[in-house]
Write a protein that holds these residues in place. Structure first.
Motif, PDB file in Angstrom:
ATOM      1  N   TYR A 129       0.849  -1.193   0.000  1.00  0.00           N
ATOM      2  CA  TYR A 129       0.000   0.000   0.000  1.00  0.00           C
ATOM      3  C   TYR A 129       0.887   1.246   0.000  1.00  0.00           C
ATOM      4  O   TYR A 129       0.660   2.183  -0.762  1.00  0.00           O
ATOM      5  CB  TYR A 129      -0.927  -0.004   1.215  1.00  0.00           C
ATOM      6  N   SER A 130       1.917   1.247   0.835  1.00  0.00           N
ATOM      7  CA  SER A 130       2.842   2.382   0.893  1.00  0.00           C
ATOM      8  C   SER A 130       3.503   2.599  -0.457  1.00  0.00           C
ATOM      9  O   SER A 130       3.618   3.732  -0.931  1.00  0.00           O
ATOM     10  CB  SER A 130       3.910   2.143   1.959  1.00  0.00           C
ATOM     11  N   LYS A 131       3.926   1.526  -1.095  1.00  0.00           N
ATOM     12  CA  LYS A 131       4.555   1.642  -2.411  1.00  0.00           C
ATOM     13  C   LYS A 131       3.554   2.152  -3.436  1.00  0.00           C
ATOM     14  O   LYS A 131       3.881   3.011  -4.268  1.00  0.00           O
ATOM     15  CB  LYS A 131       5.151   0.322  -2.873  1.00  0.00           C
ATOM     16  N   CYS A 132       2.339   1.654  -3.392  1.00  0.00           N
ATOM     17  CA  CYS A 132       1.306   2.106  -4.319  1.00  0.00           C
ATOM     18  C   CYS A 132       1.113   3.620  -4.217  1.00  0.00           C
ATOM     19  O   CYS A 132       1.029   4.307  -5.239  1.00  0.00           O
ATOM     20  CB  CYS A 132      -0.008   1.376  -4.035  1.00  0.00           C
ATOM     21  N   LEU A 133       1.049   4.134  -3.012  1.00  0.00           N
ATOM     22  CA  LEU A 133       0.871   5.582  -2.829  1.00  0.00           C
ATOM     23  C   LEU A 133       2.002   6.362  -3.485  1.00  0.00           C
ATOM     24  O   LEU A 133       1.762   7.324  -4.212  1.00  0.00           O
ATOM     25  CB  LEU A 133       0.816   5.934  -1.343  1.00  0.00           C
ATOM     26  N   LEU A 134       3.231   5.927  -3.244  1.00  0.00           N
ATOM     27  CA  LEU A 134       4.366   6.656  -3.806  1.00  0.00           C
ATOM     28  C   LEU A 134       4.460   6.468  -5.312  1.00  0.00           C
ATOM     29  O   LEU A 134       4.889   7.373  -6.022  1.00  0.00           O
ATOM     30  CB  LEU A 134       5.658   6.245  -3.105  1.00  0.00           C
ATOM     31  N   ALA A 184       8.374   7.199  -6.578  1.00  0.00           N
ATOM     32  CA  ALA A 184       9.088   5.930  -6.399  1.00  0.00           C
ATOM     33  C   ALA A 184       9.121   5.214  -7.745  1.00  0.00           C
ATOM     34  O   ALA A 184       8.171   5.288  -8.520  1.00  0.00           O
ATOM     35  CB  ALA A 184       8.393   5.056  -5.359  1.00  0.00           C
ATOM     36  N   ASP A 185      10.230   4.515  -7.999  1.00  0.00           N
ATOM     37  CA  ASP A 185      10.311   3.763  -9.241  1.00  0.00           C
ATOM     38  C   ASP A 185       9.807   2.340  -9.035  1.00  0.00           C
ATOM     39  O   ASP A 185       9.353   1.982  -7.934  1.00  0.00           O
ATOM     40  CB  ASP A 185      11.723   3.810  -9.826  1.00  0.00           C
ATOM     41  N   GLU A 186       9.911   1.510 -10.074  1.00  0.00           N
ATOM     42  CA  GLU A 186       9.371   0.150 -10.005  1.00  0.00           C
ATOM     43  C   GLU A 186      10.093  -0.713  -8.973  1.00  0.00           C
ATOM     44  O   GLU A 186       9.560  -1.716  -8.514  1.00  0.00           O
ATOM     45  CB  GLU A 186       9.410  -0.525 -11.385  1.00  0.00           C
ATOM     46  N   ASN A 187      11.292  -0.307  -8.570  1.00  0.00           N
ATOM     47  CA  ASN A 187      12.045  -1.037  -7.555  1.00  0.00           C
ATOM     48  C   ASN A 187      11.782  -0.513  -6.144  1.00  0.00           C
ATOM     49  O   ASN A 187      12.392  -0.982  -5.200  1.00  0.00           O
ATOM     50  CB  ASN A 187      13.545  -0.973  -7.866  1.00  0.00           C
ATOM     51  N   GLY A 188      10.912   0.477  -6.031  1.00  0.00           N
ATOM     52  CA  GLY A 188      10.599   1.052  -4.727  1.00  0.00           C
ATOM     53  C   GLY A 188      11.585   2.098  -4.271  1.00  0.00           C
ATOM     54  O   GLY A 188      11.529   2.561  -3.136  1.00  0.00           O
ATOM     55  N   LYS A 236      18.283  10.744   4.118  1.00  0.00           N
ATOM     56  CA  LYS A 236      18.812   9.581   4.835  1.00  0.00           C
ATOM     57  C   LYS A 236      17.982   8.338   4.525  1.00  0.00           C
ATOM     58  O   LYS A 236      18.521   7.273   4.224  1.00  0.00           O
ATOM     59  CB  LYS A 236      18.798   9.842   6.345  1.00  0.00           C
ATOM     60  N   CYS A 237      16.691   8.477   4.597  1.00  0.00           N
ATOM     61  CA  CYS A 237      15.814   7.308   4.508  1.00  0.00           C
ATOM     62  C   CYS A 237      15.685   6.736   3.101  1.00  0.00           C
ATOM     63  O   CYS A 237      15.436   5.538   2.947  1.00  0.00           O
ATOM     64  CB  CYS A 237      14.445   7.655   5.077  1.00  0.00           C
ATOM     65  N   THR A 238      15.854   7.558   2.081  1.00  0.00           N
ATOM     66  CA  THR A 238      15.736   7.048   0.717  1.00  0.00           C
ATOM     67  C   THR A 238      16.945   6.232   0.286  1.00  0.00           C
ATOM     68  O   THR A 238      16.931   5.640  -0.790  1.00  0.00           O
ATOM     69  CB  THR A 238      15.481   8.186  -0.301  1.00  0.00           C
ATOM     70  N   THR A 239      17.966   6.147   1.123  1.00  0.00           N
ATOM     71  CA  THR A 239      19.119   5.303   0.799  1.00  0.00           C
ATOM     72  C   THR A 239      18.925   3.864   1.278  1.00  0.00           C
ATOM     73  O   THR A 239      19.700   2.988   0.910  1.00  0.00           O
ATOM     74  CB  THR A 239      20.410   5.856   1.431  1.00  0.00           C
ATOM     75  N   MET A 240      17.905   3.615   2.064  1.00  0.00           N
ATOM     76  CA  MET A 240      17.680   2.289   2.628  1.00  0.00           C
ATOM     77  C   MET A 240      17.015   1.377   1.603  1.00  0.00           C
ATOM     78  O   MET A 240      16.203   1.828   0.807  1.00  0.00           O
ATOM     79  CB  MET A 240      16.833   2.404   3.892  1.00  0.00           C
ATOM     80  N   ARG A 241      17.358   0.102   1.667  1.00  0.00           N
ATOM     81  CA  ARG A 241      16.808  -0.865   0.723  1.00  0.00           C
ATOM     82  C   ARG A 241      16.280  -2.082   1.465  1.00  0.00           C
ATOM     83  O   ARG A 241      16.864  -2.526   2.457  1.00  0.00           O
ATOM     84  CB  ARG A 241      17.866  -1.332  -0.286  1.00  0.00           C
ATOM     85  N   GLY A 242      15.188  -2.635   0.936  1.00  0.00           N
ATOM     86  CA  GLY A 242      14.622  -3.860   1.461  1.00  0.00           C
ATOM     87  C   GLY A 242      14.812  -4.996   0.479  1.00  0.00           C
ATOM     88  O   GLY A 242      15.458  -4.835  -0.560  1.00  0.00           O
ATOM     89  N   SER A 243      14.194  -6.109   0.777  1.00  0.00           N
ATOM     90  CA  SER A 243      14.350  -7.292  -0.067  1.00  0.00           C
ATOM     91  C   SER A 243      13.409  -7.281  -1.272  1.00  0.00           C
ATOM     92  O   SER A 243      13.612  -8.041  -2.218  1.00  0.00           O
ATOM     93  CB  SER A 243      14.135  -8.559   0.762  1.00  0.00           C
ATOM     94  N   CYS A 298       8.290  -3.290  -2.377  1.00  0.00           N
ATOM     95  CA  CYS A 298       7.360  -2.859  -1.320  1.00  0.00           C
ATOM     96  C   CYS A 298       8.086  -2.701   0.006  1.00  0.00           C
ATOM     97  O   CYS A 298       7.844  -1.754   0.753  1.00  0.00           O
ATOM     98  CB  CYS A 298       6.211  -3.857  -1.178  1.00  0.00           C
ATOM     99  N   ASP A 299       8.988  -3.612   0.300  1.00  0.00           N
ATOM    100  CA  ASP A 299       9.754  -3.550   1.538  1.00  0.00           C
ATOM    101  C   ASP A 299      10.662  -2.322   1.555  1.00  0.00           C
ATOM    102  O   ASP A 299      10.815  -1.662   2.589  1.00  0.00           O
ATOM    103  CB  ASP A 299      10.572  -4.836   1.695  1.00  0.00           C
ATOM    104  N   THR A 300      11.246  -1.988   0.405  1.00  0.00           N
ATOM    105  CA  THR A 300      12.107  -0.806   0.322  1.00  0.00           C
ATOM    106  C   THR A 300      11.333   0.459   0.677  1.00  0.00           C
ATOM    107  O   THR A 300      11.791   1.272   1.484  1.00  0.00           O
ATOM    108  CB  THR A 300      12.734  -0.693  -1.088  1.00  0.00           C
ATOM    109  N   VAL A 301      10.144   0.617   0.098  1.00  0.00           N
ATOM    110  CA  VAL A 301       9.326   1.800   0.411  1.00  0.00           C
ATOM    111  C   VAL A 301       8.927   1.793   1.880  1.00  0.00           C
ATOM    112  O   VAL A 301       8.991   2.819   2.557  1.00  0.00           O
ATOM    113  CB  VAL A 301       8.079   1.875  -0.496  1.00  0.00           C
ATOM    114  N   PHE A 302       8.538   0.652   2.390  1.00  0.00           N
ATOM    115  CA  PHE A 302       8.093   0.552   3.778  1.00  0.00           C
ATOM    116  C   PHE A 302       9.215   0.914   4.750  1.00  0.00           C
ATOM    117  O   PHE A 302       8.996   1.659   5.712  1.00  0.00           O
ATOM    118  CB  PHE A 302       7.581  -0.865   4.041  1.00  0.00           C
TER     119      PHE A 302
END
Length: 136
Positions: free
Chosen positions: A65-70, A76-80, A105-112, A115-119
């Motif tokens: 949902y968070s990724k969808c909003l962005l 946000a790009d397709e990779n979040g 700071k926060c936009t440098t973080m990555r998830g797996s 959706c996880d990256t945006v979250f």
């Protein structure tokens, strides 16, 4: 894209500037974005309400949902991965300096996953600058 930028600014204004009434058109834009993402993702509304207060459930639907909003706001790009300059550019000017360090700071973080990256970014943003954080 301009409509989404206007929408985003309105959401921020509502969340942080204590705007208490909206015109019908702006409320419709907010509802459409929210409804589009809820309909697409199927997230529980209670999870969204809690995340607006900084209570982030580890829920895949909330993450997407968070990724969808962005995605809908075109920041946000397709990779979040969120473009910090794009995110800051659509904030009201009086919020940009306060939000800037957190967003950068926060936009440098990555998830797996995307959706996880945006979250992860959203949770970080809330932690670093709760006054400028938003989630419609």
């Amino acid at each position: 894209m301009m409509v989404l930028q206007v929408f985003f600014i309105a959401v921020v204004a509502i969340q942080f500037c204590s705007v208490r009434s909206l015109d019908d058109d702006m409320q419709e834009l907010i509802n459409n974005l929210h409804n589009t993402c809820v309909g697409e993702i199927g997230v529980d509304e209670a999870l969204i309400t809690n995340a607006q207060k900084g209570e982030f459930a580890d829920d895949d639907k909330l993450k997407c949902y968070s990724k969808c909003l962005l995605d809908q706001m075109a920041i946000a790009d397709e990779n979040g991965i969120v473009d910090p300059d794009a995110a800051l550019a659509i904030l009201p000017s009086d919020m940009q300096s306060e939000a800037g360090p957190a967003v950068r700071k926060c936009t440098t973080m990555r998830g797996s996953t995307p959706c996880d990256t945006v979250f992860i970014m959203m949770k970080c943003w809330y932690k670093e600058s709760p006054k400028t954080y938003f989630l419609p």
